[in-house]
Design a protein around this motif. Structure first.
Motif, PDB file in Angstrom:
ATOM      1  N   GLU A 174       0.829  -1.209   0.000  1.00 45.65           N
ATOM      2  CA  GLU A 174       0.000   0.000   0.000  1.00 45.65           C
ATOM      3  C   GLU A 174       0.862   1.257   0.000  1.00 45.65           C
ATOM      4  OE1 GLU A 174      -3.938  -1.698   2.376  1.00 45.65           O
ATOM      5  OE2 GLU A 174      -2.210  -0.926   3.497  1.00 45.65           O
ATOM      6  N   LEU A 224       3.225  -6.243  -8.457  1.00 44.82           N
ATOM      7  CA  LEU A 224       2.478  -5.195  -9.144  1.00 44.82           C
ATOM      8  C   LEU A 224       2.732  -5.227 -10.647  1.00 44.82           C
ATOM      9  CD1 LEU A 224       3.009  -2.249  -6.597  1.00 44.82           C
ATOM     10  CD2 LEU A 224       0.866  -3.455  -7.048  1.00 44.82           C
ATOM     11  N   GLU A 227       0.792  -8.047 -12.184  1.00 43.71           N
ATOM     12  CA  GLU A 227      -0.639  -7.731 -12.264  1.00 43.71           C
ATOM     13  C   GLU A 227      -0.933  -6.679 -13.328  1.00 43.71           C
ATOM     14  OE1 GLU A 227      -1.871  -6.584  -8.348  1.00 43.71           O
ATOM     15  OE2 GLU A 227      -0.868  -8.312  -7.435  1.00 43.71           O
ATOM     16  N   VAL A 229      -0.203  -3.500 -13.062  1.00 44.62           N
ATOM     17  CA  VAL A 229      -0.468  -2.199 -12.436  1.00 44.62           C
ATOM     18  C   VAL A 229       0.704  -1.248 -12.647  1.00 44.62           C
ATOM     19  CG1 VAL A 229      -0.965  -1.029 -10.244  1.00 44.62           C
ATOM     20  CG2 VAL A 229      -1.952  -3.278 -10.714  1.00 44.62           C
ATOM     21  N   ARG A 243      -6.098   1.864 -11.708  1.00 44.16           N
ATOM     22  CA  ARG A 243      -6.035   0.571 -11.020  1.00 44.16           C
ATOM     23  C   ARG A 243      -5.417   0.694  -9.642  1.00 44.16           C
ATOM     24  NH1 ARG A 243      -4.069  -4.264 -14.802  1.00 44.16           N
ATOM     25  NH2 ARG A 243      -4.617  -5.354 -12.877  1.00 44.16           N
ATOM     26  N   THR A 246      -8.115   2.133  -7.366  1.00 44.80           N
ATOM     27  CA  THR A 246      -9.104   1.081  -7.083  1.00 44.80           C
ATOM     28  C   THR A 246      -8.565   0.105  -6.048  1.00 44.80           C
ATOM     29  OG1 THR A 246      -9.997   1.244  -9.319  1.00 44.80           O
ATOM     30  CG2 THR A 246     -10.506  -0.757  -8.092  1.00 44.80           C
ATOM     31  N   SER A 247      -7.319  -0.275  -6.207  1.00 42.45           N
ATOM     32  CA  SER A 247      -6.706  -1.215  -5.265  1.00 42.45           C
ATOM     33  C   SER A 247      -6.575  -0.614  -3.865  1.00 42.45           C
ATOM     34  CB  SER A 247      -5.330  -1.637  -5.779  1.00 42.45           C
ATOM     35  OG  SER A 247      -4.744  -2.592  -4.930  1.00 42.45           O
ATOM     36  N   SER A 250      -9.928  -0.760  -2.061  1.00 45.61           N
ATOM     37  CA  SER A 250     -10.498  -2.081  -1.776  1.00 45.61           C
ATOM     38  C   SER A 250     -10.014  -2.638  -0.428  1.00 45.61           C
ATOM     39  CB  SER A 250     -10.121  -3.038  -2.894  1.00 45.61           C
ATOM     40  OG  SER A 250      -8.728  -3.204  -2.961  1.00 45.61           O
TER      41      SER A 250
END
Length: 250
Positions: A174, A224, A227, A229, A243, A246-247, A250
């Motif tokens: 994060e 990442l 994925e 991203v 993205r 959004t991540s 979530s």
């Protein structure tokens, strides 16, 4: 050779001797994203009332309880980070700061307990102006009236944010996404599909920025990248801002 610390360098205090700050014109201020909406007259007034300081990399710009609490800080050049401590003393990365960002909550809401620390990541040039000079000289209203309105509105929400930070536990993943998102907003160049951040940051630089170990950051970056991203081209990052946002939600 001793291994490089994974927690970054120690944050130097104001005793360090930074290079001399360069002069800044109203036109220079107007080029900064956060100040671009001000008229030339207000930019001139800001320049005249502002004192400029140069801070060396990895030093403290602001910490709650310092003698310079009563100031609004404007990042003129460089990269800094805004950190908040939770109730266990853990450091949470709130924002990566760049030219044009203004740090004003501590001085405009002096009665709010905020546990904020602002630190430089690179050499930074910072403009300092008193809240009274900013509000009365630039905004054009009495500071007392402005402060009362701010406490009635922003004060409550800042208290909620500070309370939330006490329960916030950020993962390294994060922190990396937050740092890349902020770097993209402040220094990035957008192409048709993504945001390009070309600051020459190495993996160790990013690890220092989010205060984690290089192996852990490399592991998260690989995830990442897998994925889709984030993409890496040498020391250039290409990020999918949508993205990442959004991540983070979530």
């Amino acid at each position: 050779m001793a291994p490089r610390s994974s927690r970054g360098k120690s944050i130097r205090q104001r005793g360090a001797r930074p290079p001399q700050p360069r002069a800044v014109s109203a036109q220079d201020l107007g080029k900064l994203q956060g100040l671009a909406g001000l008229s030339l007259r207000k930019l001139e007034a800001l320049r005249a009332r502002m004192r400029i300081r140069q801070f060396s990399r990895h030093s403290t710009i602001y910490k709650e309880g310092d003698e310079s609490d009563d100031a609004v800080y404007i990042v003129l050049s460089g990269i800094a980070r805004l950190v908040c401590l939770n109730r266990k003393g853990k450091r949470n990365l709130l924002e990566v700061l760049g030219p044009g960002d203004v740090i004003e909550i501590p001085s405009l809401l002096p009665d709010i307990h905020h546990k904020l620390t602002c630190e430089t990541f690179t050499d930074c040039q910072i403009g300092l102006i008193s809240p009274t000079a900013l509000v009365e000289g630039i905004v054009g209203i009495p500071f007392r009236e402005f402060n009362e309105a701010l406490n009635l509105t922003v004060g409550r929400w800042w208290t909620l944010l500070e309370r939330h930070s006490n329960f916030l536990s950020q993962t390294v993943r994060e922190k990396i996404m937050l740092a890349l998102l902020d770097l993209g907003r402040k220094f990035g160049r957008r192409d048709e599909h993504a945001m390009i951040v070309d600051l020459g940051l190495s993996g160790q630089d990013l690890a220092d920025l989010v205060e984690s170990s290089r192996p852990k950051v490399s592991e998260c970056l690989k995830s990442l990248v897998a994925e889709g991203v984030v993409k890496r081209e040498h020391r250039r990052f290409i990020i999918d801002s949508v993205r990442i946002q959004t991540s983070l939600r979530s």
